[in-house]
Design a protein around this motif. Structure first.
Motif, PDB file in Angstrom:
ATOM      1  N   ASP A 218       0.807  -1.207   0.000  1.00 29.15           N
ATOM      2  CA  ASP A 218       0.000   0.000   0.000  1.00 29.15           C
ATOM      3  C   ASP A 218       0.852   1.275   0.000  1.00 29.15           C
ATOM      4  N   ASP A 219       0.293   2.297  -0.603  1.00 28.74           N
ATOM      5  CA  ASP A 219       0.855   3.646  -0.587  1.00 28.74           C
ATOM      6  C   ASP A 219      -0.208   4.535   0.041  1.00 28.74           C
ATOM      7  N   PRO A 220      -0.014   5.002   1.270  1.00 28.06           N
ATOM      8  CA  PRO A 220      -1.087   5.708   1.964  1.00 28.06           C
ATOM      9  C   PRO A 220      -1.361   7.122   1.480  1.00 28.06           C
ATOM     10  N   PHE A 249       8.110  10.518   6.124  1.00 29.19           N
ATOM     11  CA  PHE A 249       7.536  11.793   5.691  1.00 29.19           C
ATOM     12  C   PHE A 249       8.109  12.251   4.359  1.00 29.19           C
ATOM     13  N   THR A 250       9.253  11.715   3.963  1.00 27.59           N
ATOM     14  CA  THR A 250       9.828  12.069   2.661  1.00 27.59           C
ATOM     15  C   THR A 250       9.002  11.506   1.511  1.00 27.59           C
ATOM     16  N   GLY A 251       8.234  10.451   1.780  1.00 30.43           N
ATOM     17  CA  GLY A 251       7.486   9.791   0.720  1.00 30.43           C
ATOM     18  C   GLY A 251       8.315   8.858  -0.116  1.00 30.43           C
ATOM     19  N   GLN A 288       7.146   4.937  -2.234  1.00 27.54           N
ATOM     20  CA  GLN A 288       8.018   4.157  -1.350  1.00 27.54           C
ATOM     21  C   GLN A 288       7.744   2.662  -1.432  1.00 27.54           C
ATOM     22  N   SER A 289       6.568   2.281  -1.920  1.00 33.61           N
ATOM     23  CA  SER A 289       6.219   0.857  -1.999  1.00 33.61           C
ATOM     24  C   SER A 289       6.649   0.204  -3.299  1.00 33.61           C
ATOM     25  N   MET A 319      15.689   2.507   5.751  1.00 32.11           N
ATOM     26  CA  MET A 319      14.732   3.338   6.461  1.00 32.11           C
ATOM     27  C   MET A 319      15.434   4.591   6.954  1.00 32.11           C
ATOM     28  N   ARG A 320      14.719   5.680   6.953  1.00 35.57           N
ATOM     29  CA  ARG A 320      15.330   6.983   7.215  1.00 35.57           C
ATOM     30  C   ARG A 320      15.997   7.014   8.596  1.00 35.57           C
TER      31      ARG A 320
END
Length: 441
Positions: A218-220, A249-251, A288-289, A319-320
């Motif tokens: 999923d991409d929210p 938050f960067t997407g 991101q997905s 991951m950031r």
């Protein structure tokens, strides 16, 4: 605002020789009956809030007149509106599929332009999805000659997600299904407590006893989350299993880790569904997905036929803030790349291992991942040329190119709006054509 024949959709599309996802309701436009100016569309169309460009004609008007066409919709949140000016040709007919508008939010001919260019009040994302996907809205088209309305027609648009009834699948459901099937080593996903794994949508088509399935990472983001895309995917004859993904938050990076054991358990669970053809499983991911969809398609290439990936990195991004990869292989962390700004070809997924079709897409004006097309090029180098693959490169589109077409959501101002809408049509044409072919095998 998707439209289609009420019955025998897939066979009709083949008979018309059309791209499957375009879903035209008729090979020609019927002129209609009655005197005076009027809006004309093909007969027997079911309109929804997802719409490919549909034949739309204003006929019976005086040649040479300059008309202002408008679309309006009233909701509990306020009024939505769009408009365009057209000059009537000598035929007395304005074909919106070929006529270029003046004084409009779009500059090229587009019969759906008045719909997707609707602009309205600021609506919270939690309310935006129910409005466009789960309710019925009425859009009124009017043609004005000066201050006089010469033609009017109301379009009732059904949200395609109104009847979508996903089933929540938990870890215990997967474990029990494996035990009932006599699996020697059933998955142990409920260690530490029962957890939700994902959501399952059955395909809308009942033309065949078995069909393809898409595993959606999923991409929210608004307009591209599973609430929007899962109902559309089911319209193409595919079942859908949604795995939740949190984004940074960067997407660009994910904010959670996907376990390989979880994906393997989902694949096993799908294998046991009588309506699913386990030889036709696809993965889907955007932003991101996208990296997760590509990872799964290569990691489980013996079980997954193809992949749809757009607007994201094509190698695993850490991951950031930490060197933690977005996936875990049997409890072991895999290597990942810290920054999305630099492309390391050696880290790109081994996409040549995917036997079936792949759809890749990128936007040239991607404000979330500015080098999205460079990432896609790296994927294409790793993949090599393949028959059946489709590549959508949209140089003037912004990031939100995977929102279903027709929805007036996440569109920029200016010329990039129509470029982004055209990219959406191209992307979903490609996805739909792959799935409709798979559902007919």
């Amino acid at each position: 605002m998707r439209w289609q024949r009420l019955t025998q959709r897939a066979a009709f599309l083949v008979a018309c020789g059309l791209i499957a996802a375009a879903a035209l309701a008729g090979c020609t436009t019927r002129a209609g009956t009655g005197a005076g100016p009027r809006f004309v569309t093909p007969p027997l169309i079911h309109y929804t809030t997802i719409l490919w460009p549909v034949p739309l004609v204003l006929t019976g008007v005086e040649p040479g007149r300059r008309l202002r066409l408008s679309a309006s919709m009233r909701s509990e949140f306020g009024r939505w509106h769009s408009a365009a000016t057209y000059t009537v040709p000598p035929s007395g007919t304005v074909d919106l599929a070929t006529a270029r508008p003046q004084q409009a939010a779009f500059t090229e001919a587009d019969s759906a332009g008045l719909f997707w260019s609707l602009r309205g009040p600021a609506v919270d994302p939690s309310e935006l999805m129910p409005l466009w996907m789960r309710s019925t809205v009425s859009v009124v088209l009017e043609a004005r000659d000066g201050g006089r309305v010469v033609a009017s027609r109301a379009f009732s648009l059904d949200g395609p997600g109104a009847n979508a009834d996903p089933m929540t699948v938990g870890s215990l459901d997967i474990e029990r299904a494996a035990a009932a099937a006599g699996e020697e080593h059933p998955p142990q996903l409920s260690i530490g407590g029962v957890i939700p794994v994902g959501a399952y949508f059955q395909a809308r088509s009942a033309e065949r006893p078995q069909g393809p399935v898409v595993i959606v990472f999923d991409d929210p983001a608004v307009g591209v989350s599973s609430d929007y895309i899962a109902p559309l995917l089911t319209q193409f004859g595919a079942a859908v299993f949604v795995l939740p993904v949190r984004r940074a938050f960067t997407g660009v990076q994910t904010a959670n880790v996907i376990e390989a054991t979880t994906v393997a358990a989902v694949l096993d669970w799908l294998d046991r569904r009588p309506e699913v053809d386990s030889t036709r499983i696809f993965t889907y991911g955007t932003s991101q997905s996208a990296q997760l969809a590509l990872w799964a398609a290569t990691r489980f290439n013996d079980r997954i036929e193809g992949v749809f990936a757009a607007g994201g990195a094509t190698a695993p991004l850490c991951m950031r803030g930490a060197a933690v990869p977005p996936v875990s292989e049997n409890g072991e962390r895999t290597l990942c790349q810290r920054s999305a700004s630099r492309i390391d070809q050696s880290r790109v997924f081994p996409l040549a291992a995917i036997d079936g079709p792949a759809v890749f897409a990128c936007a040239g004006r991607d404000e979330v991942l500015p080098n999205a097309c460079a990432w896609m090029d790296a994927a294409l180098r790793a993949r090599g040329a393949r028959v059946g693959d489709q590549v959508i490169r949209a140089p003037r589109s912004v990031h939100a190119m995977t929102v279903p077409p027709g929805l007036p959501i996440a569109l920029p101002e200016g010329a990039a709006a129509q470029a982004t809408e055209k990219a959406r049509v191209a992307f979903w044409d490609a996805v739909g054509s792959v799935l409709l072919r798979a559902s007919q095998r």
